[in-house]
Design an enzyme around this catalytic site. Structure first.
Site, PDB file in Angstrom:
ATOM      1  N   LYS A  80     -11.943  -2.865  14.884  1.00  0.00           N
ATOM      2  CA  LYS A  80     -11.369  -2.816  14.492  1.00  0.00           C
ATOM      3  C   LYS A  80     -10.118  -3.645  14.558  1.00  0.00           C
ATOM      4  O   LYS A  80      -9.978  -4.168  15.834  1.00  0.00           O
ATOM      5  CB  LYS A  80     -10.708  -1.149  14.396  1.00  0.00           C
ATOM      6  CG  LYS A  80      -9.487  -0.926  13.691  1.00  0.00           C
ATOM      7  CD  LYS A  80     -10.381   0.202  12.340  1.00  0.00           C
ATOM      8  CE  LYS A  80      -8.422   0.387  11.113  1.00  0.00           C
ATOM      9  NZ  LYS A  80      -9.791   1.167  10.259  1.00  0.00           N
ATOM     10  N   GLY A 179       0.516  11.032   1.411  1.00  0.00           N
ATOM     11  CA  GLY A 179       0.030   9.293   0.464  1.00  0.00           C
ATOM     12  C   GLY A 179      -1.110   9.243  -0.170  1.00  0.00           C
ATOM     13  O   GLY A 179      -2.055  10.072  -0.216  1.00  0.00           O
ATOM     14  N   LEU A 180      -0.077   8.059  -0.446  1.00  0.00           N
ATOM     15  CA  LEU A 180      -0.658   8.007  -2.133  1.00  0.00           C
ATOM     16  C   LEU A 180      -1.299   6.490  -2.426  1.00  0.00           C
ATOM     17  O   LEU A 180      -0.210   6.208  -3.587  1.00  0.00           O
ATOM     18  CB  LEU A 180       0.288   8.396  -3.482  1.00  0.00           C
ATOM     19  CG  LEU A 180       0.787   9.932  -3.348  1.00  0.00           C
ATOM     20  CD1 LEU A 180       2.002  10.581  -3.672  1.00  0.00           C
ATOM     21  CD2 LEU A 180      -0.211  10.715  -3.492  1.00  0.00           C
ATOM     22  N   GLY A 181      -1.816   6.278  -1.357  1.00  0.00           N
ATOM     23  CA  GLY A 181      -2.561   4.682  -1.304  1.00  0.00           C
ATOM     24  C   GLY A 181      -3.546   4.629  -2.191  1.00  0.00           C
ATOM     25  O   GLY A 181      -3.348   4.667  -3.234  1.00  0.00           O
ATOM     26  N   ASN A 182      -4.052   3.684  -1.735  1.00  0.00           N
ATOM     27  CA  ASN A 182      -5.847   2.668  -2.541  1.00  0.00           C
ATOM     28  C   ASN A 182      -6.643   4.520  -2.064  1.00  0.00           C
ATOM     29  O   ASN A 182      -7.120   4.813  -4.052  1.00  0.00           O
ATOM     30  CB  ASN A 182      -5.868   1.693  -2.146  1.00  0.00           C
ATOM     31  CG  ASN A 182      -5.203   0.824  -1.537  1.00  0.00           C
ATOM     32  OD1 ASN A 182      -4.694   0.310  -3.043  1.00  0.00           O
ATOM     33  ND2 ASN A 182      -5.371  -0.136  -0.477  1.00  0.00           N
ATOM     34  N   VAL A 183      -6.574   4.843  -1.427  1.00  0.00           N
ATOM     35  CA  VAL A 183      -7.545   6.065  -1.565  1.00  0.00           C
ATOM     36  C   VAL A 183      -6.375   7.337  -2.126  1.00  0.00           C
ATOM     37  O   VAL A 183      -7.542   8.353  -2.947  1.00  0.00           O
ATOM     38  CB  VAL A 183      -8.109   6.379   0.181  1.00  0.00           C
ATOM     39  CG1 VAL A 183      -8.731   7.478  -0.292  1.00  0.00           C
ATOM     40  CG2 VAL A 183      -8.509   5.716   0.230  1.00  0.00           C
ATOM     41  N   GLY A 184      -5.601   7.722  -1.628  1.00  0.00           N
ATOM     42  CA  GLY A 184      -4.630   9.123  -1.732  1.00  0.00           C
ATOM     43  C   GLY A 184      -4.271   9.165  -3.507  1.00  0.00           C
ATOM     44  O   GLY A 184      -5.371   9.862  -3.967  1.00  0.00           O
TER      45      GLY A 184
HETATM   46  P1  NAI Z   1      -2.339   2.529   1.804  1.00  0.00           P
HETATM   47  O1  NAI Z   1      -1.431   1.917   3.127  1.00  0.00           O
HETATM   48  O2  NAI Z   1      -3.302   1.586   0.760  1.00  0.00           O
HETATM   49  O3  NAI Z   1      -1.453   3.608   1.628  1.00  0.00           O
HETATM   50  C1  NAI Z   1      -1.469   5.104   2.567  1.00  0.00           C
HETATM   51  C2  NAI Z   1      -0.586   5.163   1.984  1.00  0.00           C
HETATM   52  O4  NAI Z   1       0.462   5.824   2.775  1.00  0.00           O
HETATM   53  C3  NAI Z   1       1.022   4.695   1.335  1.00  0.00           C
HETATM   54  O5  NAI Z   1       1.392   4.393   0.137  1.00  0.00           O
HETATM   55  C4  NAI Z   1       2.208   5.280   2.261  1.00  0.00           C
HETATM   56  O6  NAI Z   1       3.802   5.143   1.823  1.00  0.00           O
HETATM   57  C5  NAI Z   1       1.847   6.653   2.493  1.00  0.00           C
HETATM   58  N1  NAI Z   1       2.835   7.455   4.187  1.00  0.00           N
HETATM   59  C6  NAI Z   1       2.680   6.277   5.293  1.00  0.00           C
HETATM   60  N2  NAI Z   1       3.304   7.616   6.163  1.00  0.00           N
HETATM   61  C7  NAI Z   1       3.278   8.827   5.580  1.00  0.00           C
HETATM   62  C8  NAI Z   1       4.087  10.123   5.192  1.00  0.00           C
HETATM   63  N3  NAI Z   1       4.354   9.979   7.143  1.00  0.00           N
HETATM   64  N4  NAI Z   1       4.307  10.551   4.411  1.00  0.00           N
HETATM   65  C9  NAI Z   1       3.383  10.362   3.281  1.00  0.00           C
HETATM   66  N5  NAI Z   1       3.346   9.199   2.925  1.00  0.00           N
HETATM   67  C10 NAI Z   1       2.614   8.543   4.019  1.00  0.00           C
HETATM   68  O7  NAI Z   1      -3.845   3.211   2.231  1.00  0.00           O
HETATM   69  P2  NAI Z   1      -5.504   3.944   2.148  1.00  0.00           P
HETATM   70  O8  NAI Z   1      -6.221   2.462   2.205  1.00  0.00           O
HETATM   71  O9  NAI Z   1      -4.948   4.244   1.219  1.00  0.00           O
HETATM   72  O10 NAI Z   1      -5.389   4.606   3.589  1.00  0.00           O
HETATM   73  C11 NAI Z   1      -4.659   6.292   3.713  1.00  0.00           C
HETATM   74  C12 NAI Z   1      -5.645   6.216   5.032  1.00  0.00           C
HETATM   75  O11 NAI Z   1      -7.226   6.636   4.927  1.00  0.00           O
HETATM   76  C13 NAI Z   1      -5.759   5.656   6.251  1.00  0.00           C
HETATM   77  O12 NAI Z   1      -4.904   6.342   7.576  1.00  0.00           O
HETATM   78  C14 NAI Z   1      -6.900   4.889   6.528  1.00  0.00           C
HETATM   79  O13 NAI Z   1      -7.178   3.704   7.924  1.00  0.00           O
HETATM   80  C15 NAI Z   1      -8.003   6.051   5.865  1.00  0.00           C
HETATM   81  N6  NAI Z   1      -8.822   5.238   5.481  1.00  0.00           N
HETATM   82  C16 NAI Z   1      -9.115   4.462   4.694  1.00  0.00           C
HETATM   83  C17 NAI Z   1     -10.146   3.786   3.624  1.00  0.00           C
HETATM   84  C18 NAI Z   1     -10.723   2.758   2.700  1.00  0.00           C
HETATM   85  O14 NAI Z   1     -11.029   2.789   1.997  1.00  0.00           O
HETATM   86  N7  NAI Z   1      -8.741   2.570   2.289  1.00  0.00           N
HETATM   87  C19 NAI Z   1     -11.696   4.047   4.380  1.00  0.00           C
HETATM   88  C20 NAI Z   1     -11.088   4.669   5.596  1.00  0.00           C
HETATM   89  C21 NAI Z   1     -10.319   5.164   6.556  1.00  0.00           C
END
Ligand code: NAI
Length: 358
Positions: A80, A179-184
């Protein structure tokens, strides 16, 4: 040239600290295991408080990647990278170009891709400096591009599996997504299409507003989402959200999400088990993204990725069957299975080459 890289080793992990003050770059790469192949895992870009927090995160995430890659049957070890997000304005392209030069110096033992805070455009800036990066825009029918939709698909299929196992129909379910980022956000859309009713939270109002404009969701405060009265809780933010404080407040009987390192400590798995909450080990459910990255690295096409991601529930079923038979947490079963796969590969490698891999 102001790039500095120092190398260290601790408890079997190789640690590379790097900095280039000319473009505000500072970060850590951890190579946890090379037993199954080059150490592969995303690059996290986050406003860490200090160097210790950065190192701690990188080490835990790198170990998780070793387990995830082994359990997904990929020819990849675990690693990582984390980069401190500078305060104020900075030249993003220059920063990721400098990170690319770090990867090139390390020379292929570590392969990067996207994680929290990084995008395919960042990986393109890295690729201009080194071949040791993936998650780049797809080339024709070949695998590639943002891993997030594949991660969301794998989590969605895992949720479908455990709901079916507990006799809950998705179309009749209530699910909380943290968490409503790329995955959520992608996961929410899939769950909505399947008929689930959603309760969601994010630290940023723009994330909840964007989703609410698309699909019906109930929004709650970030500090309350884990305690929502739902069938299933899906942690899709950062790690450590399942801990001694939150676990007693969880009402959901099922937990499955995308976040890496959801459990605060190993003891938290036992706490969930004691409360009768079925926890899907994060690195089993969230392997879709790394499966896509591996397919890009190996030159496979998208059909291969679709098939491989759809096999995630089979692996999950195996873990859950073993956990039920032994009456222990699925987290402990998955950890043991992953460690066994890595140890066998390390043993075979040492036998073949007379070398001891990390
Ligand atoms: P992202 O950065 O696009 O989204 C994360 C979201 O979570 C953001 O909108 C942020 O504001 C929100 N957030 C952070 N802390 C929070 C809290 N305490 N309460 C509510 N919302 C909160 O990240 P992404 O890519 O969606 O990844 C999400 C998780 O999945 C991470 O832990 C990442 O390591 C894991 N992951 C992601 C993969 C991927 O393909 N993107 C692959 C495997 C795991």
């Amino acid at each position: 040239m102001t790039l500095r890289i120092s190398r260290d080793e601790d408890d079997g992990q190789r640690i590379f600290r790097f900095a280039d003050p000319s473009c505000d770059l500072a970060g850590v790469i951890v190579v946890d295991s090379l037993a199954l192949g080059p150490a592969t895992g995303g690059c996290r870009f986050w406003p860490y408080d200090d160097a210790a927090a950065m190192l701690c995160d990188a080490r835990r995430l790198a170990r998780g990647m070793s387990y995830k890659n082994a359990m997904a049957g990929l020819p990849l070890g675990g690693g990582k990278s984390v980069i401190r997000r500078p305060e104020g304005s900075f030249d993003r392209a220059a920063l990721f170009a400098a990170f690319g030069r770090v990867l090139d110096e390390i020379g292929g033992d570590y392969l990067a891709a996207e994680d929290v805070g990084t995008t395919p455009a960042d990986m393109e800036a890295v690729r201009a400096q080194t071949p040791f990066v993936f998650g780049l825009p797809a080339d024709g029918a070949l695998a590639g591009g943002d891993p997030s939709p594949w991660t969301a698909l794998g989590v969605f299929l895992s949720i479908g599996h455990i709901c079916a196992r507990r006799g809950i129909s998705l179309s009749d379910s209530r699910i909380a997504v943290q968490g409503l980022g790329n995955v959520g956000a992608d996961l929410c859309r899939r769950l909505h299409e399947a008929g689930a009713r959603l309760v969601v939270a994010d630290l940023h109002a723009h994330a909840t507003d964007r989703l609410r404009a698309d699909i019906p969701v109930d929004v709650v405060a970030p500090e309350a989402i884990h305690a929502a009265d739902v069938d299933l809780f899906a942690p899709c933010a950062l790690g450590g959200g399942l801990n001694r404080t939150t676990i007693p407040e969880i009402k959901a009987r099922l937990i499955a999400g995308a976040a890496n390192n959801q459990l605060g400590t190993g003891a938290d798995a036992a706490l969930l088990h004691a409360r009768g909450i079925l926890y899907v080990p994060d690195f089993v459910a969230n392997a879709g993204g790394i499966i896509n990255v591996a397919a890009e690295y190996l030159g496979h096409d998208r059909h291969h990725v679709v098939d491989a991601v759809h096999r995630i529930p089979d692996r999950l079923a195996d873990v859950l069957d073993r956990a039920e038979a032994a009456d222990i947490s699925p987290a402990h079963v998955a950890d043991a299975m992953a460690r066994d796969l890595i140890a066998r590969a390390a043993g075979a490698m040492a036998g073949n080459e007379g070398k001891r891999p990390l």
